[in-house]
Design an enzyme around this catalytic site. Structure first.
Site, short mmCIF file in Angstrom:
data_model
loop_
_atom_site.label_atom_id
_atom_site.label_comp_id
_atom_site.label_asym_id
_atom_site.label_seq_id
_atom_site.Cartn_x
_atom_site.Cartn_y
_atom_site.Cartn_z
N CYS A 11 30.86 -106.19 -107.99
CA CYS A 11 29.84 -105.15 -107.89
C CYS A 11 30.42 -103.77 -107.61
CB CYS A 11 28.86 -105.47 -106.76
SG CYS A 11 27.93 -106.96 -107.06
N SER A 294 45.18 -102.60 -116.59
CA SER A 294 45.49 -102.47 -115.17
C SER A 294 46.97 -102.60 -114.86
CB SER A 294 44.70 -103.50 -114.35
OG SER A 294 44.93 -104.81 -114.83
N ASP A 356 52.69 -107.73 -115.86
CA ASP A 356 51.26 -107.95 -115.67
C ASP A 356 50.95 -107.83 -114.18
OD1 ASP A 356 48.65 -108.40 -116.31
OD2 ASP A 356 48.92 -110.43 -117.07
N ASP A 357 49.66 -107.61 -113.87
CA ASP A 357 49.30 -107.40 -112.47
C ASP A 357 49.22 -108.69 -111.68
OD1 ASP A 357 46.47 -108.40 -112.91
OD2 ASP A 357 46.45 -106.63 -114.18
#
Length: 494
Positions: A11, A294, A356-357
């Site tokens: 959210c 990201s 990559d994260d």
């Protein structure tokens, strides 16, 4: 076994007080928070006489159309919400803000995070006669507020906030005030901004303040709530039993790179983590590639530190229809290829460092490695700009079971073989803490690193029995070898 799925934050919340175009600005603020939730959106407005709202399913542009926005015009105060479901089903009854009309007042409320004692609170409330209209844990706090014997709404809110556990922020609107609240660990972020005309803004991230040309005022800290009304702004504490533990995943994955959390710019943190990863786990190669979007900051940091070119070897399709992410195996198999494409002319014949994260389920990175090798890459060395994601998260990330986590059962060597990489290395927990650079007098320098350590700063509560019953051998080994600072109720171990 491991389905195609990325991590999802559930959210984003937004609030604004005293602006003639409150709904329109809320819409703009929510648009900048769209990355935090894509399943539904809503806006509740107030003119200090009445509250009304609109909501819908899908992306913001799908959820709230022009006709709905027209009905929200002319109101000075508003809250808004974009949702990804971690608690409750995906029906419209769970789309927030929730709007309640009582005999003596109306209240709009929305929430980011997860209440880990919501199930037991809900059961107790139902025994007392409470009727719930959704399966969202957000509804619990409204029942607590209304059943409070406190003399004012603010006192009832404070009392109720002390009863709920987990990682959360709330934005609440009445005809008299806009309220915001943060959990006792500040796991989930909430910030205050101010426009040049004096209008105050609440938001999950600073990017929503920046997009409106407002100035950052302050973070709302652990155990604090804010009251914004015609008299101005007041920040108070509802509890002094606080230990700052800001979610590391906000920095690693969820927040927009132009946002700032607790004084640390997200892009700068990610770049620093890439540099630290290069120091900890260097490897010979021709180039560095990041997984969009990201991981791009971390990849640039890795390349800069190791002295290799940073190339765009993967391109993300920014306009993939949501219908492509379907619950059928055939469409899941195509999911990565639709969202990402390898640039053959760049990667053909090259030894690549792929940054990559995180690795959660392992399926996505496996298909990316295969895609690069199918496009001619000679070797693919995978470097992960966070520690092993070994433990479930109960504070607002959609990974709440051990079965979903490949690192819970497989070693890095086994995962390397599973994903088809030529080597695999992760950033250490200490390296992550150093890269983020917080300096709170708290465990992990004020970070929540529960998914990497199994140390839960807000406790486990309703999740404890199931969590402990399903701990893997590898998880148990990690826990036995590493110090834990928090007990199952989030108290500091002395």
């Amino acid at each position: 076994m491991f389905n195609y799925s990325g991590l999802n934050e559930e959210c984003g919340v937004f609030g604004i007080w005293n602006h003639p175009e409150a709904a329109q600005l809320t819409y703009m603020g929510l648009h900048s928070l769209q990355h935090r939730g894509q399943e539904g959106a809503g806006i509740v407005v107030s003119d200090q006489n009445e509250l009304k709202g609109e909501r819908g399913l899908g992306l913001l542009t799908e959820a709230i159309n022009d006709d709905q926005m027209e009905r929200l015009k002319g109101y000075q105060h508003a809250i808004g919400h974009v949702r990804y479901a971690t608690s409750g089903n995906k029906g419209i009854e769970n789309i927030q803000p929730f709007l309640y009309h009582f005999y003596d007042m109306s209240v709009g409320i929305c929430h980011n995070g997860n209440l880990i004692n919501a199930k037991s609170l809900r059961q107790n409330l139902e025994k007392q006669g409470a009727i719930f209209h959704s399966s969202s844990d957000t509804e619990v706090i409204m029942h607590l507020i209304r059943r409070s014997k406190a003399p004012t709404f603010e006192e009832a809110l404070k009392e109720s906030l002390r009863k709920v556990k987990g990682g959360f922020t709330f934005a609440i609107l009445t005809k008299d005030a806009l309220y915001g609240a943060v959990d006792p660990n500040a796991i989930r972020p909430l910030v205050v901004g101010k426009m040049k005309d004096g209008t105050y803004i609440l938001a999950s991230e600073t990017c929503a303040i920046d997009v409106l040309g407002a100035e950052f005022v302050q973070d709302i800290h652990a155990g604090e709530y804010v009251v914004i009304n015609d008299k101005g702004i007041t920040v108070k504490s509802y509890t002094h039993h606080t230990t700052t533990a800001i979610s590391a995943m906000e920095y690693i994955y969820f927040a927009r790179p132009d946002s700032t959390i607790a004084g640390k710019n997200v892009h700068a943190v990610r770049k620093a983590s890439g540099k630290k990863l290069a120091q900890e786990s260097p490897v010979n190669a021709d180039m560095v590639i990041g997984v969009p979007n990201s991981s791009l900051s971390a990849a640039s940091g890795y390349a800069e530190e190791i002295g290799l070119p940073y190339e765009m070897g993967l391109v993300k399709n920014q306009y993939v229809a949501r219908t492509f992410i379907q619950p059928t195996q055939e469409l899941r198999e195509q999911g990565v290829r639709v969202k990402l494409s390898a640039v053959k002319d760049i990667v053909d014949g090259k030894n690549i460092i792929l940054v990559d994260d995180s690795i959660v389920r392992g399926t996505t990175i496996r298909r990316i490695v295969k895609m690069l090798k199918d496009s001619g890459a000679n070797k693919v060395h995978v470097r992960i700009a966070s520690p092993e994601f070994m433990f479930p998260s109960f504070y607002g990330i959609d990974v709440s079971t051990t079965a979903e986590l490949i690192s819970a059962s497989k070693s890095p060597e086994e995962i390397k073989d599973y994903i088809g990489a030529d080597s695999l290395a992760y950033l250490s927990v200490d390296g992550l803490i150093e890269s983020i650079g917080l300096d709170y007098d708290a465990p992990y320098s004020g970070l929540c690193v529960e998914s990497f350590t199994g140390d839960y700063p807000a406790g486990l509560y309703d999740y404890e029995a199931n969590y402990k019953a399903h701990l893997s051998h590898r998880q148990k080994q990690y826990i036995s070898k590493n110090k834990h600072f928090f007990d199952s109720e989030g108290n500091l171990n002395v």
